[in-house]
Write an enzyme that holds these catalytic residues in place. Sequence first.
Site, PDB file in Angstrom:
ATOM      1  N   TYR A 126      56.733  61.003  23.323  1.00  0.00           N
ATOM      2  CA  TYR A 126      55.116  61.779  24.028  1.00  0.00           C
ATOM      3  C   TYR A 126      53.673  60.917  23.926  1.00  0.00           C
ATOM      4  CZ  TYR A 126      52.208  64.146  27.550  1.00  0.00           C
ATOM      5  OH  TYR A 126      51.059  64.687  28.342  1.00  0.00           O
TER       6      TYR A 126
ATOM      7  N   ASP B 282      51.399  55.396  17.314  1.00  0.00           N
ATOM      8  CA  ASP B 282      50.596  56.807  17.957  1.00  0.00           C
ATOM      9  C   ASP B 282      50.598  58.013  17.190  1.00  0.00           C
ATOM     10  OD1 ASP B 282      49.949  58.980  19.150  1.00  0.00           O
ATOM     11  OD2 ASP B 282      51.407  58.774  21.351  1.00  0.00           O
TER      12      ASP B 282
ATOM     13  N   LYS C 223      43.213  64.560  18.448  1.00  0.00           N
ATOM     14  CA  LYS C 223      43.667  66.016  17.640  1.00  0.00           C
ATOM     15  C   LYS C 223      42.639  66.244  16.189  1.00  0.00           C
ATOM     16  CE  LYS C 223      48.654  66.558  19.472  1.00  0.00           C
ATOM     17  NZ  LYS C 223      48.429  67.092  20.811  1.00  0.00           N
TER      18      LYS C 223
HETATM   19  N1  HOZ Z   1      50.571  66.876  23.115  1.00  0.00           N
HETATM   20  C1  HOZ Z   1      50.578  67.807  22.750  1.00  0.00           C
HETATM   21  C2  HOZ Z   1      51.576  68.733  23.611  1.00  0.00           C
HETATM   22  N2  HOZ Z   1      53.007  67.393  22.496  1.00  0.00           N
HETATM   23  C3  HOZ Z   1      50.222  68.709  23.460  1.00  0.00           C
HETATM   24  C4  HOZ Z   1      48.978  68.836  25.400  1.00  0.00           C
HETATM   25  C5  HOZ Z   1      49.715  69.503  25.549  1.00  0.00           C
HETATM   26  O1  HOZ Z   1      50.629  68.349  26.340  1.00  0.00           O
HETATM   27  O2  HOZ Z   1      49.107  69.991  26.411  1.00  0.00           O
END
Ligand code: HOZ
Length: 428
Positions: free
Chosen positions: A145, A240, A268
């Site tokens: 993702y 990423d 993050k």
């Molecule tokens: N991308 C993160 C989850 N794997 C956290 C952000 C979100 O989607 O709220």
Amino acid sequence: MRSFSKSKALFKKAVNLMPGGVNSPVRAFKAVGGNPLFISRAKGSRIYDVDGNEYIDYVLSWGPMILGHAHPAVVGALRKAIERGTSFGAPTPLEIELAEMVLKAYPSMEKIRMVNSGTEATMSAIRAARGFTGRDKIIKFEGCYHGHADGLLVKAGSGATTFGVPDSPGVPKSYAKNTITLPFNDPAALKAVIEKDWKEIACVIVEPVVGNIGCVLSRPGFLKTLKTLTKKHGIVLIFDEVMTGFRVAYGGAQARFGIKPDMTCLGKVIGGGLPVGAYGGKREIMEKIAPEGPVYQAGTLSGNPIAMTAGIETLKILSKKGVYDKLEERALELESALKDAAQKSRTEVKFYRAGTMFCTYFTGMEVVDYESAKSSDTVKFGKFFKGMLERGINLAPSQFEAGFISMAHTRADIAKTARAAFEVFKGL
Ligand code: HOZ
């Protein structure tokens, strides 16, 4: 029994105001049942909901809070920074300070651009790669993702997998056709596609540890093959590291595994809990970005002084000697304790970890890719999640997310977590 009545009442209001009652899908408890906790505060390894319940927190805002919540050094620096003004829309010395810290830790990056989220970072890095190569197609791996930009929501992990929409409606076919998806950890599939279509492929983007289907590690040699093939064909290799950056090592996955990508995306941890993302890479690629080059990308709040301050203070602490050894030690303790709890309770689980990222799967299969991650019994996971929550342990409300450990987690926290896991495992 814990009471969740205030959270329940707030959720009832929220669902009338926001889609699903949340501002990001992964926060909803849809996959595990029940409704999300509404949080009132957090400190160190602990998070507190509006009903006054306390939890040991392994979500850590989905990764950023590696120092633990509300670290006094970060909070103190933020107080001072806010007094000086919260946004100027003009350069500040803070951007230089954070950029220098990041580039020093990531020698593969020669120039960097700050943005406001991981989604912005990956979307912009891909645009830069396309602008640099003059090619349109990209390769991503199933279950990875990379934020929610059109064209990346194809076989996407995280909430997209949790809620069963890995290929999101609303993404035009004309966008999605430029995204080639391949299984993670399959060098033969990668080689076949690259050898055939390399003239059309701008970049390969990868989570070097796939944190958006839990915690999937690359098989020995896979990242090396990726590097060799992309280099041979002039394809931009993008790591990423939004999740892994400053998390699995100070220098991220690229330092931990010894592979230098052409571009890196961060987020993050570099924001210390404020909204920050960044992308960067080789000088000749980054020089294509406006205003130095023609590839356009911009942001009103990019390099925001408050966000930069939180990032700087976080990295200052993380750069101290021994921090990552300590983190590794604590993470190993959790790994051993959970494996022990599973063994003693005769529960079939697979536990994976990269530094302080981890995931527990309820499957007999080795988890190496999207398909094997999906073999996990999500009903069992839901019961595990609920049992842990009842015992004061906050895990991500989805099988397809990583857990995180912070510097603030203590031995006692780990021991309490393992006791809770044993009880819950036994009851499954
Ligand atoms: N991308 C993160 C989850 N794997 C956290 C952000 C979100 O989607 O709220």
